[in-house]
Design a protein around this motif. Structure first.
Motif, PDB file in Angstrom:
ATOM      1  N   VAL A  15      -7.036   2.425   0.757  1.00 44.04           N
ATOM      2  CA  VAL A  15      -7.103   3.294  -0.426  1.00 44.04           C
ATOM      3  C   VAL A  15      -6.966   4.752  -0.015  1.00 44.04           C
ATOM      4  O   VAL A  15      -6.387   5.568  -0.738  1.00 44.04           O
ATOM      5  N   SER A  54     -12.643   3.253  -7.090  1.00 39.95           N
ATOM      6  CA  SER A  54     -11.807   2.058  -7.224  1.00 39.95           C
ATOM      7  C   SER A  54     -12.531   0.773  -6.832  1.00 39.95           C
ATOM      8  O   SER A  54     -12.011  -0.319  -7.078  1.00 39.95           O
ATOM      9  N   GLU A  55     -13.734   0.885  -6.258  1.00 39.71           N
ATOM     10  CA  GLU A  55     -14.387  -0.333  -5.764  1.00 39.71           C
ATOM     11  C   GLU A  55     -15.749  -0.627  -6.394  1.00 39.71           C
ATOM     12  O   GLU A  55     -16.276  -1.714  -6.203  1.00 39.71           O
ATOM     13  N   THR A  57       0.825  -1.214   0.000  1.00 40.18           N
ATOM     14  CA  THR A  57       0.000   0.000   0.000  1.00 40.18           C
ATOM     15  C   THR A  57       0.849   1.249   0.000  1.00 40.18           C
ATOM     16  O   THR A  57       0.597   2.202  -0.755  1.00 40.18           O
ATOM     17  N   ARG A  63     -10.281  -1.996   3.179  1.00 44.28           N
ATOM     18  CA  ARG A  63     -10.039  -1.409   1.863  1.00 44.28           C
ATOM     19  C   ARG A  63     -10.181   0.114   1.860  1.00 44.28           C
ATOM     20  O   ARG A  63      -9.372   0.835   1.276  1.00 44.28           O
ATOM     21  N   GLY A  64     -11.210   0.606   2.524  1.00 44.76           N
ATOM     22  CA  GLY A  64     -11.406   2.060   2.557  1.00 44.76           C
ATOM     23  C   GLY A  64     -10.228   2.773   3.193  1.00 44.76           C
ATOM     24  O   GLY A  64      -9.752   3.796   2.682  1.00 44.76           O
ATOM     25  N   SER A  79      -6.875  -1.215  -4.071  1.00 41.06           N
ATOM     26  CA  SER A  79      -8.213  -1.798  -3.877  1.00 41.06           C
ATOM     27  C   SER A  79      -8.233  -3.277  -4.233  1.00 41.06           C
ATOM     28  O   SER A  79      -8.982  -4.062  -3.639  1.00 41.06           O
ATOM     29  N   GLU A  80      -7.406  -3.693  -5.194  1.00 41.40           N
ATOM     30  CA  GLU A  80      -7.410  -5.090  -5.635  1.00 41.40           C
ATOM     31  C   GLU A  80      -6.571  -5.994  -4.744  1.00 41.40           C
ATOM     32  O   GLU A  80      -6.694  -7.213  -4.817  1.00 41.40           O
ATOM     33  N   PRO A  93      -4.637   3.774  -6.747  1.00 39.75           N
ATOM     34  CA  PRO A  93      -5.796   3.324  -5.953  1.00 39.75           C
ATOM     35  C   PRO A  93      -6.382   2.009  -6.447  1.00 39.75           C
ATOM     36  O   PRO A  93      -6.876   1.203  -5.650  1.00 39.75           O
ATOM     37  N   LEU A 120     -15.135  -6.638  -3.215  1.00 40.17           N
ATOM     38  CA  LEU A 120     -15.360  -6.103  -4.567  1.00 40.17           C
ATOM     39  C   LEU A 120     -16.383  -6.933  -5.320  1.00 40.17           C
ATOM     40  O   LEU A 120     -17.189  -6.395  -6.088  1.00 40.17           O
ATOM     41  N   ARG A 159     -12.739  -3.063 -14.559  1.00 40.82           N
ATOM     42  CA  ARG A 159     -12.450  -2.059 -13.539  1.00 40.82           C
ATOM     43  C   ARG A 159     -11.449  -1.019 -14.047  1.00 40.82           C
ATOM     44  O   ARG A 159     -11.634   0.180 -13.870  1.00 40.82           O
ATOM     45  N   VAL A 196     -11.642   6.080  -3.266  1.00 44.43           N
ATOM     46  CA  VAL A 196     -12.123   4.841  -2.649  1.00 44.43           C
ATOM     47  C   VAL A 196     -13.332   4.315  -3.420  1.00 44.43           C
ATOM     48  O   VAL A 196     -13.370   3.150  -3.840  1.00 44.43           O
TER      49      VAL A 196
END
Length: 449
Positions: free
Chosen positions: A138, A372-373, A14, A134-135, A126-127, A122, A441, A380, A369
């Motif tokens: 990101v 990206s989701e 990250t 995740r939030g 996210s992946e 991002p 996701l 995506r 965020v």
């Protein structure tokens, strides 16, 4: 691997991706310290001043347009590396004395790097991130952006203090841009030590590699369930962008595009690009305006930490509502400060700091965020490209028109325009954006269907 090892690996990936955000913030905000000197050096009128500040955004749009296709073909990591090289080339190029056209070309190259990073960083996080964090993860990308902005404000002020105003006009502003070569090289080195996105690897039928990466993030049972979920989602009929518009995902695409636009037309980059020029309007001298700009960057940084802490607790929607409403109120006060012209310096500075605070807990990190989701695995990258393209188009329009608005209708009415658009953002979030906290996701994908 132990839970601590899982966490350490996840944060390593990250943070490296967030360095792309650092370069994003650094390279976009560098113009704030340089634009006043460039205006004198190149004898720019209001329209050309806006072009000098916003030309990089044309590159951003180009980068955003190609990022999705490139990342779906080459992988997330390779395109992030391409972005890092674009940053480096831009920084070196602007150091070389040249005419205004040459400056524009190298700024656009840097803009391509920003456009690529604004999607891929991002998206990559996210992946690779578990649903429950995740939030927050990101949002670390946005933290990278605001740290980059804050650092370049210090760098700009430091370079400006090295010599006379005449030196800054002739040479100093070039070193502000050229300083970006150092973080660019750091990003290139760090990217060599992180893996590819596991979801992209599954799409490329490289499931063994994907699973080995996921096992560094989670326990075996969780990874097995996640792999089944990813393979099931990717195994479904592939969706083209044209089909995306016709299916239930059309709402997701509209939400992504409109949220991206609203995150910019509410005026944030007016502050980030033109903060010293705005503070000069209140009567501050060049040195004071640069120091006030540093305060803006510091507040942006601190409040982004608040967003990181609460995005997975309070959720995306609640923070977006609080932030957009607060931004509208603050912009109303900024406009009144300019309109009344009574004690305006401290009123405007305080209101801008509060505006930045509300943006930093909402539209700043949470736009990336949400975007990206919300899109399905199969498209995506390409769908994000569309949303982020409109983000950069909006940023360009705002940056290009701000000096002209300031000249034609005045500061008060200009900020009231951004106030109205912040109120529109509040209504849009309230009516259309669903809550996605805690969902994988693949669960979000099923939600649209």
């Amino acid at each position: 691997m132990s839970q601590a090892s899982h966490k350490s690996f996840l944060y390593k990936c990250t943070i490296v991706a967030a360095v792309g955000g650092f370069l994003f913030g650094y390279d976009t905000a560098v113009v704030s310290g340089a634009i006043g000197y460039m205006e004198t050096y190149y004898s720019l009128d209001a329209a050309m001043k806006g072009w000098a500040a916003s030309c990089a955004l044309i590159g951003c749009m180009i980068g955003a347009m190609v990022a999705g296709v490139l990342s779906d073909s080459w992988g997330r990591k390779k395109v992030l590396q391409l972005a890092a090289f674009a940053f480096a080339i831009s920084s070196i190029g602007i150091l070389i004395p040249m005419n205004f056209s040459g400056f524009i070309v190298f700024r656009m190259i840097g803009g391509i790097g920003i456009g690529l990073a604004s999607i891929l960083a991002p998206l990559y996080i996210s992946e690779i991130a578990p649903a429950e964090s995740r939030g927050r993860l990101v949002s670390i990308y946005q933290l990278g952006i605001v740290i980059g902005i804050l650092v370049i404000y210090f760098v700009n002020a430091g370079i400006a203090s090295l010599n006379t105003v005449e030196w800054n006009i002739a040479t100093g502003w070039r070193w502000m841009f050229g300083s970006g070569i150092l973080p660019s090289i750091l990003f290139i080195i760090l990217l060599a030590n992180v893996p590819e996105s596991p979801r992209w690897l599954v799409q490329q039928h490289r499931s063994v590699e994907a699973k080995s990466i996921l096992l560094k993030i989670n326990d075996a049972v969780t990874v097995e369930n996640e792999m089944n979920s990813i393979q099931s989602a990717i195994g479904e009929k592939q969706i083209s962008l044209k089909e995306l518009w016709k299916t239930g995902f059309r709402k997701a695409l509209l939400i992504g595009v409109v949220l991206a636009i609203l995150s910019q037309i509410t005026g944030i980059n007016v502050i980030m690009y033109y903060a010293p020029e705005i503070f000069k309007q209140t009567g501050a001298d060049t040195e004071s305006s640069l120091l006030q700009t540093i305060i803006v960057g510091a507040i942006n940084f601190l409040m982004t930490l608040v967003a990181i802490r609460y995005v997975d607790r309070l959720g995306r929607k609640k923070l977006l509502l609080i932030g957009s409403l607060g931004m509208a109120v603050c912009l109303l006060i900024v406009g009144l400060g300019f309109h009344w012209n009574i004690g305006q310096a401290w009123i405007i500075l305080l209101s801008i700091l509060l505006y930045i605070s509300f943006f930093a807990i909402s539209l700043g990190p949470l736009t990336f965020v949400v975007v990206s989701e919300i899109f399905p695995n199969q498209v995506r990258g390409r769908a994000m490209s569309i949303a982020i393209f409109f983000l950069w188009l909006s940023t360009y329009i705002v940056s290009q028109t701000f000096p002209m608005l300031l000249e034609s209708v005045g500061a008060a009415k200009t900020f009231w325009i951004y106030m109205i658009l912040s109120a529109v953002a509040f209504v849009f979030v309230w009516k259309f954006i669903p809550e996605t906290k805690g969902k994988s996701l693949e669960e979000i994908e099923k939600m649209w269907q």
